[in-house]
Design an enzyme around this catalytic site. Sequence first.
Site: not given
Length: 245
Positions: A144, A13, A131
């Site tokens: 990834y 964050g 993603s």
Amino acid sequence: MDLAGKKALITGGSNGMGFAIAQLARARGADVLITGRRASTLEVAAEQLGVHALVSDAASLPDIERLATHVRDGLDAVFLNAGYCKFNGLLDVSEREYDHTFALNTKGVFFAVQKLAPLVRTGGAIVITTSIADAVGYPGMSVYAGTKAAVRSIAQVAAAELIARGVRVNLLSPGFIKTPTMGLPEASAAENAAFVGEGEQLTPMGRIGTSEEAAKAALFLAFDATFTTGFELVIDGGMTTVVRT
């Protein structure tokens, strides 16, 4: 939506989309806790946002367990946003790079769900950042993409297992989103600029998304989409669904 009285936890964050999610949740009245690995960066972000902060490595199981102990009181929303990406060709990926990426993006997410889910109140939600790479063969992103595809399946099973407790689990799946590092912390400024240009070229809407747009979508999944679980919300300007003409 007014979030006064709501408690939210956001991993990763201190910058990028995680920072934007924390900023919007706090602006709407939520009590927010952010985490990150670097104390100096985290402290600056927490002061800017007016939120609580805890240094915690999202890839470390002891840190995840400490985080769960620190939270103690019930959570209304958990945003598992921390992640890592490095462009590298399939033939050039090292075992170290592979292990590091899976440790943060997949193992860390799995155990965060395991340790934090019991702390989420009935009617609460877990939102995991994945993603569009989890469904698209993008060159240089084999590891990834693999981590994110695994996370998608983990989230769907978690949604099935937690539904009886009244806890929803959903996925936020961004395309190109404007952040300080563009999700590539080891890339140079020139490489990031080139990545932005590529995103603008590939995205049918002719631009990349903003962190604020991603934050709105994340909060929608957490607080507004009360009849939605096991779902992947794609925010990519049409990349995976629309042909740019």
